[in-house]
Design a protein around this motif. Structure first.
Motif, PDB file in Angstrom:
ATOM      1  N   VAL A  99     -46.105  16.977 -32.155  1.00  0.00           N
ATOM      2  CA  VAL A  99     -45.123  17.884 -31.552  1.00  0.00           C
ATOM      3  C   VAL A  99     -43.813  17.819 -32.320  1.00  0.00           C
ATOM      4  O   VAL A  99     -43.195  18.843 -32.646  1.00  0.00           O
ATOM      5  CB  VAL A  99     -44.902  17.542 -30.061  1.00  0.00           C
ATOM      6  CG1 VAL A  99     -43.777  18.400 -29.474  1.00  0.00           C
ATOM      7  CG2 VAL A  99     -46.186  17.747 -29.264  1.00  0.00           C
ATOM      8  N   ALA A 100     -43.367  16.593 -32.630  1.00  0.00           N
ATOM      9  CA  ALA A 100     -42.130  16.423 -33.391  1.00  0.00           C
ATOM     10  C   ALA A 100     -42.212  17.126 -34.739  1.00  0.00           C
ATOM     11  O   ALA A 100     -41.269  17.816 -35.160  1.00  0.00           O
ATOM     12  CB  ALA A 100     -41.840  14.933 -33.581  1.00  0.00           C
ATOM     13  N   GLU A 101     -43.345  16.978 -35.429  1.00  0.00           N
ATOM     14  CA  GLU A 101     -43.484  17.601 -36.753  1.00  0.00           C
ATOM     15  C   GLU A 101     -43.489  19.125 -36.663  1.00  0.00           C
ATOM     16  O   GLU A 101     -42.950  19.810 -37.536  1.00  0.00           O
ATOM     17  CB  GLU A 101     -44.751  17.091 -37.434  1.00  0.00           C
ATOM     18  CG  GLU A 101     -44.717  15.612 -37.787  1.00  0.00           C
ATOM     19  CD  GLU A 101     -43.530  15.228 -38.665  1.00  0.00           C
ATOM     20  OE1 GLU A 101     -43.184  15.994 -39.590  1.00  0.00           O
ATOM     21  OE2 GLU A 101     -42.943  14.154 -38.425  1.00  0.00           O
ATOM     22  N   GLN A 102     -44.069  19.669 -35.618  1.00  0.00           N
ATOM     23  CA  GLN A 102     -44.039  21.128 -35.438  1.00  0.00           C
ATOM     24  C   GLN A 102     -42.609  21.617 -35.228  1.00  0.00           C
ATOM     25  O   GLN A 102     -42.209  22.666 -35.750  1.00  0.00           O
ATOM     26  CB  GLN A 102     -44.914  21.535 -34.253  1.00  0.00           C
ATOM     27  CG  GLN A 102     -46.408  21.422 -34.488  1.00  0.00           C
ATOM     28  CD  GLN A 102     -46.954  22.531 -35.376  1.00  0.00           C
ATOM     29  OE1 GLN A 102     -46.227  23.401 -35.827  1.00  0.00           O
ATOM     30  NE2 GLN A 102     -48.252  22.488 -35.636  1.00  0.00           N
ATOM     31  N   ALA A 103     -41.832  20.855 -34.467  1.00  0.00           N
ATOM     32  CA  ALA A 103     -40.433  21.236 -34.244  1.00  0.00           C
ATOM     33  C   ALA A 103     -39.633  21.149 -35.539  1.00  0.00           C
ATOM     34  O   ALA A 103     -38.760  21.995 -35.802  1.00  0.00           O
ATOM     35  CB  ALA A 103     -39.817  20.351 -33.164  1.00  0.00           C
ATOM     36  N   ILE A 104     -39.919  20.140 -36.345  1.00  0.00           N
ATOM     37  CA  ILE A 104     -39.245  20.021 -37.637  1.00  0.00           C
ATOM     38  C   ILE A 104     -39.626  21.193 -38.533  1.00  0.00           C
ATOM     39  O   ILE A 104     -38.777  21.764 -39.238  1.00  0.00           O
ATOM     40  CB  ILE A 104     -39.603  18.674 -38.292  1.00  0.00           C
ATOM     41  CG1 ILE A 104     -39.019  17.512 -37.465  1.00  0.00           C
ATOM     42  CG2 ILE A 104     -39.083  18.607 -39.727  1.00  0.00           C
ATOM     43  CD1 ILE A 104     -39.573  16.148 -37.844  1.00  0.00           C
ATOM     44  N   ALA A 137     -34.860  20.428 -25.739  1.00  0.00           N
ATOM     45  CA  ALA A 137     -36.014  20.751 -24.897  1.00  0.00           C
ATOM     46  C   ALA A 137     -37.289  20.132 -25.459  1.00  0.00           C
ATOM     47  O   ALA A 137     -38.135  19.629 -24.707  1.00  0.00           O
ATOM     48  CB  ALA A 137     -36.160  22.267 -24.779  1.00  0.00           C
ATOM     49  N   VAL A 138     -37.440  20.134 -26.778  1.00  0.00           N
ATOM     50  CA  VAL A 138     -38.603  19.502 -27.399  1.00  0.00           C
ATOM     51  C   VAL A 138     -38.597  18.002 -27.116  1.00  0.00           C
ATOM     52  O   VAL A 138     -39.617  17.422 -26.721  1.00  0.00           O
ATOM     53  CB  VAL A 138     -38.613  19.762 -28.922  1.00  0.00           C
ATOM     54  CG1 VAL A 138     -39.717  18.937 -29.594  1.00  0.00           C
ATOM     55  CG2 VAL A 138     -38.821  21.247 -29.216  1.00  0.00           C
ATOM     56  N   ILE A 139     -37.456  17.357 -27.303  1.00  0.00           N
ATOM     57  CA  ILE A 139     -37.347  15.917 -27.078  1.00  0.00           C
ATOM     58  C   ILE A 139     -37.658  15.570 -25.621  1.00  0.00           C
ATOM     59  O   ILE A 139     -38.388  14.610 -25.329  1.00  0.00           O
ATOM     60  CB  ILE A 139     -35.943  15.429 -27.487  1.00  0.00           C
ATOM     61  CG1 ILE A 139     -35.785  15.511 -29.006  1.00  0.00           C
ATOM     62  CG2 ILE A 139     -35.682  14.013 -26.985  1.00  0.00           C
ATOM     63  CD1 ILE A 139     -34.353  15.381 -29.490  1.00  0.00           C
ATOM     64  N   ALA A 153     -34.580  15.635 -37.992  1.00  0.00           N
ATOM     65  CA  ALA A 153     -35.931  15.131 -38.229  1.00  0.00           C
ATOM     66  C   ALA A 153     -36.031  13.650 -37.873  1.00  0.00           C
ATOM     67  O   ALA A 153     -37.007  13.206 -37.249  1.00  0.00           O
ATOM     68  CB  ALA A 153     -36.332  15.360 -39.682  1.00  0.00           C
ATOM     69  N   ALA A 154     -35.015  12.867 -38.240  1.00  0.00           N
ATOM     70  CA  ALA A 154     -35.021  11.446 -37.915  1.00  0.00           C
ATOM     71  C   ALA A 154     -34.991  11.218 -36.412  1.00  0.00           C
ATOM     72  O   ALA A 154     -35.675  10.335 -35.885  1.00  0.00           O
ATOM     73  CB  ALA A 154     -33.832  10.757 -38.579  1.00  0.00           C
ATOM     74  N   VAL A 155     -34.205  12.013 -35.704  1.00  0.00           N
ATOM     75  CA  VAL A 155     -34.129  11.892 -34.249  1.00  0.00           C
ATOM     76  C   VAL A 155     -35.492  12.176 -33.619  1.00  0.00           C
ATOM     77  O   VAL A 155     -35.975  11.422 -32.760  1.00  0.00           O
ATOM     78  CB  VAL A 155     -33.058  12.849 -33.689  1.00  0.00           C
ATOM     79  CG1 VAL A 155     -33.174  12.966 -32.169  1.00  0.00           C
ATOM     80  CG2 VAL A 155     -31.661  12.376 -34.074  1.00  0.00           C
ATOM     81  N   LEU A 156     -36.131  13.255 -34.036  1.00  0.00           N
ATOM     82  CA  LEU A 156     -37.425  13.623 -33.465  1.00  0.00           C
ATOM     83  C   LEU A 156     -38.475  12.551 -33.754  1.00  0.00           C
ATOM     84  O   LEU A 156     -39.237  12.148 -32.867  1.00  0.00           O
ATOM     85  CB  LEU A 156     -37.868  14.976 -34.019  1.00  0.00           C
ATOM     86  CG  LEU A 156     -37.122  16.188 -33.446  1.00  0.00           C
ATOM     87  CD1 LEU A 156     -37.232  17.378 -34.387  1.00  0.00           C
ATOM     88  CD2 LEU A 156     -37.674  16.558 -32.066  1.00  0.00           C
TER      89      LEU A 156
END
Length: 238
Positions: free
Chosen positions: A185-190, A164-166, A88-91
């Motif tokens: 987008v990041a929050e959806q991936a998390i 892939a998300v990043i 989560a921190a990375v995203l």
């Protein structure tokens, strides 16, 4: 060396940072020697004397990018107490880093050799991206060992998914998406953590408003300042 006994008349580290920013903004092939030397404040003989070639300069610029932009990612993956919090921190960090003001958008490791015909440059970045996937996978495997993720968790696919998300976040940022759009987008991936990894979401504070210990909110550095901006690093993945 800067010549036979003659002292170098420029700061090599500043010149390298400016070359990094030029490759980051323009890409390997589009960044001409004229553009590079102008940004670095040196002439072509000085560039060749200090760095050897455009390819060697690019490799050093990639190493600098990984060391500066990738440092917050390294800290997140090693210091966060759970795999979930680390990813989560990375995203969240990359969402800010890719859209920061006063710096190129997106990730140099993703964007600097897109569709390049130079095999050496393409291979250089592919190696860094592969290392970023491995770094994520290793953090997820640590989560398996710690009991956060199930023993049969597919850590390889999960690492590739988040990579892939990043990388997609990087491309969208370069195409003009702002922080709020990329952060969603990041929050959806998390939010997909349980589906992607098979592990439960730990009981931790979440949301992008949490304090950022990795420097995502830092002011943009001025021209020629090392550490002037993304990873990744897993920004190596990105």
């Amino acid at each position: 060396m800067a010549g036979r006994g003659r002292p170098r008349s420029f700061d090599r580290s500043v010149a390298l940072t400016r070359a990094m920013e030029t490759f980051w903004r323009r890409g390997y092939e589009a960044a001409s020697l004229t553009e590079l030397t102008a940004a670095m404040g040196i002439n072509s003989p000085s560039l060749y004397s200090a760095f050897g070639s455009k390819e060697a300069l690019f490799r050093e610029a990639v190493e600098l990018y990984a060391a500066t932009e990738g440092a917050p990612i390294d800290r997140a993956l090693t210091e966060e107490p759970t795999a979930y919090e680390a990813v989560a921190a990375v995203l969240r960090w990359n969402a800010r880093a890719y859209t920061g003001d006063g710096r190129p958008t997106g990730c140099m490791i993703v964007l600097a050799a897109v569709n390049t015909t130079d095999e050496a440059a393409r291979r250089c970045l592919a190696e860094v991206r592969a290392a970023g996937i491995d770094q994520l996978r290793e953090r997820l495997e640590r989560g398996v060992r710690d009991g956060e993720l199930p023993p049969d968790a597919d850590t390889v696919t999960a690492a590739r998914f988040y990579t892939a998300v990043i990388q997609g976040m990087s491309v969208q940022a370069r195409d003009g998406a702002g922080y709020e759009e990329v952060a969603r987008v990041a929050e959806q991936a998390i939010a997909a953590w349980e589906t992607v990894t098979g592990g439960a979401v730990p009981d931790v504070p979440d949301g992008p408003a949490a304090p950022d210990p990795y420097g995502a909110g830092r002011p943009a550095a001025g021209p020629g300042t090392a550490g002037s901006g993304t990873a990744a690093s897993t920004d190596r993945t990105g």
